[in-house]
Scaffold this motif. Structure first.
Motif: not given
Length: 526
Positions: A400, A404, A407, A429, A432
């Motif tokens: 995961d 990320a 991406h 980011f 996040k």
């Protein structure tokens, strides 16, 4: 009178020396082409031509501008010939070559009237065939023989370029392109034109040599551009596997040239042995030394994985490399495991493969059940890893978080990505990461899609590992990019007061110009 006589004698010697230089420079023996000089008594007279463009007098002889040939000079019976980097007039009747200083209508006409009086009344239609005949006999760049040969070679290169661009076999030029060209020329132009194509070499070896020469020339141009880049350069390394399953190291370079940013392929080389960091560095270092390139300032991000997550990743790499290098690939005829997962192939992991970690961990996670059955049949130690719930949980989390990051990396790619876009995406980011840390502390794992597919939730110890890793990742990003806030006037240039910007940097004036631009306002609204 004695002094005047001595001065005249010195001037006579100088004039004669210049006349000798004109003769030695390749004139037709007429030392008076540039003007006749006579000494009479105590006076020096210079007979100057009556051309208005005659600026190459006796004084300043060494700084005379180079004259250029005009096609209208053929009416005087002269064509141009290149010699020593300058254009010289050549008579098509007697084949004599005059100096560049004689490239004037009056001097060319004088030569015609003096040496070929019987042809002085002829027009250019008489001299043009003679000029063509002289050109056919030449071997320099102005001759038809040279131009014909240059055209043949150019055609060969252009066909080889088409073969390379379309990734066809080199033999196609000789076996298909040439026969097709002959058929087209035969029916459209005629049989005589077909014979001219025979001189174009399109053999297998010729096409291969042409492609190699063009490739070498392109590489030289890229390296020259990198050396001359005013603001340095940056590189990106990518290791891929070709159709023969051989590892190919690709190095891309971005540099500035002619006030534009260019991205080119700098190196493509097969890694014959291993793909360790040492091997890749040696290839890159040797290439830099051979081409006299200076190492830039490269920042290598430290590995911020906690020990247990790092141990899980290393175990994943061993599993993948064992399966691939042992040729025990899932789906082969001697394997009893039936593939039911969406992924049917494992990917090699390497430290330089772009997006490799995310792809490798994701593929292994999706194939975990099939691999478990496979290792149970082989009674291998990897069976214990795939039966361990903590190992699978860490594998899901790594898939995961690497996904990320992949991406994020992909969002930075493309020709239209600006610095402001980079800052905005990176800042988002980082925020996040703060949000994910708070969610994990509250036992919320919905942002990790693969982790939430598992039956059991992470325990407290693993949750702390995730929080620790996310904190380290944020610290690492903030270390290399301390300012992830975008200037307000970049995103909203028409709502910011220029007086609020720093003085003396030019930003106030530039923003004022932008706000006064009606076209910019319309585009901003769009």
């Amino acid at each position: 009178m004695v002094l005047e006589k001595q001065a005249v004698e010195k001037m006579v010697v100088t004039v004669r020396s210049l006349e000798g230089m004109l003769v030695m420079a390749g004139t037709d023996g007429e030392a008076t082409d540039g003007g006749e000089t006579e000494v009479k008594g105590c006076e020096v007279e210079k007979k100057v031509d009556d051309d208005n463009d005659d600026d190459d007098g006796f004084y300043g002889f060494g700084n005379m501008p180079k004259r250029k040939y005009d096609p209208t000079y053929i009416k005087y019976g002269f064509i141009a010939i290149e010699r020593g980097g300058e254009s010289l007039p050549q008579c098509v009747v007697c084949m004599k070559t005059l100096s560049n200083e004689s490239m004037k209508p009056s001097l060319l006409k004088r030569h015609l009237e003096t040496n070929h009086a019987d042809k002085k009344d002829q027009d250019q239609t008489y001299f043009q065939p003679l000029g063509e005949n002289v050109k056919r006999q030449r071997l320099d760049k102005t001759g038809q023989m040279y131009q014909k040969g240059a055209g043949i070679v150019k055609a060969s290169y252009e066909v080889a370029l088409l073969v390379a661009q379309n990734m066809k076999a080199h033999t196609i030029a000789e076996s298909l392109v040439m026969p097709a060209a002959k058929i087209l020329v035969k029916h459209v132009i005629g049989e005589e034109a077909v014979a001219k194509l025979e001189s174009v070499s399109l053999s297998n070896n010729t096409v291969q040599r042409r492609i190699e020469e063009m490739s070498s020339d392109i590489a030289d141009q890229v390296i020259a551009g990198v050396r001359a880049s005013k603001f340095g350069f940056v590189i990106q390394l990518d290791e891929s596997t070709d159709v023969a399953n051989c590892c190919q190291l690709l190095i891309y370079v971005r540099f500035t040239q002619n006030n534009t940013v260019k991205t080119e392929l700098l190196l493509s080389q097969e890694l014959s042995s291993t793909t360790k960091g040492k091997d890749i560095f040696n290839v890159l270092d040797n290439f830099f030394k051979q081409n006299e390139l200076d190492w830039g300032k490269f920042a290598l991000c430290a590995k911020v994985l906690p020990p247990k997550l790092l141990s899980c990743l290393n175990r994943v790499i061993k599993i993948v490399n064992f399966v691939k290098t042992s040729a025990l690939i899932l789906g082969c005829s001697n394997c009893s495991v039936k593939i039911s997962a969406p992924t049917t192939r494992l990917l090699y992991h390497t430290e330089v493969r772009w997006l490799s970690r995310g792809n490798t961990t994701r593929c292994l996670f999706e194939l975990r059940d099939e691999l478990l059955v496979f290792f149970m049949e082989k009674k291998h130690d990897f069976q214990k890893d795939l039966e361990d719930e903590e190992f699978i949980s860490r594998l899901a989390y790594l898939s995961d978080i690497f996904g990320a990051l992949n991406h994020l990396n992909l969002s930075f790619q493309g020709p239209n990505c600006s610095v402001s876009d980079f800052i905005l995406k990176l800042g988002a980011f980082v925020r996040k990461l703060d949000l994910w840390i708070k969610n994990v502390e509250r036992k919320r794992y919905g942002m990790f899609k693969l982790l939430t597919t598992l039956e059991s939730e992470p325990n407290d110890q693993f949750s702390q590992e995730i929080v620790h890793h996310l904190s380290l990742l944020k610290t690492e990003l903030m270390y290399y990019f301390p300012d992830v806030t975008c200037c307000a006037y970049i995103a909203h240039p028409f709502s910011v007061d220029p007086a609020d910007l720093p003085v003396g940097t030019g930003e106030q004036e530039e923003l004022t110009d932008i706000q006064a631009d009606e076209t910019a306002k319309m585009k901003h609204k769009e």
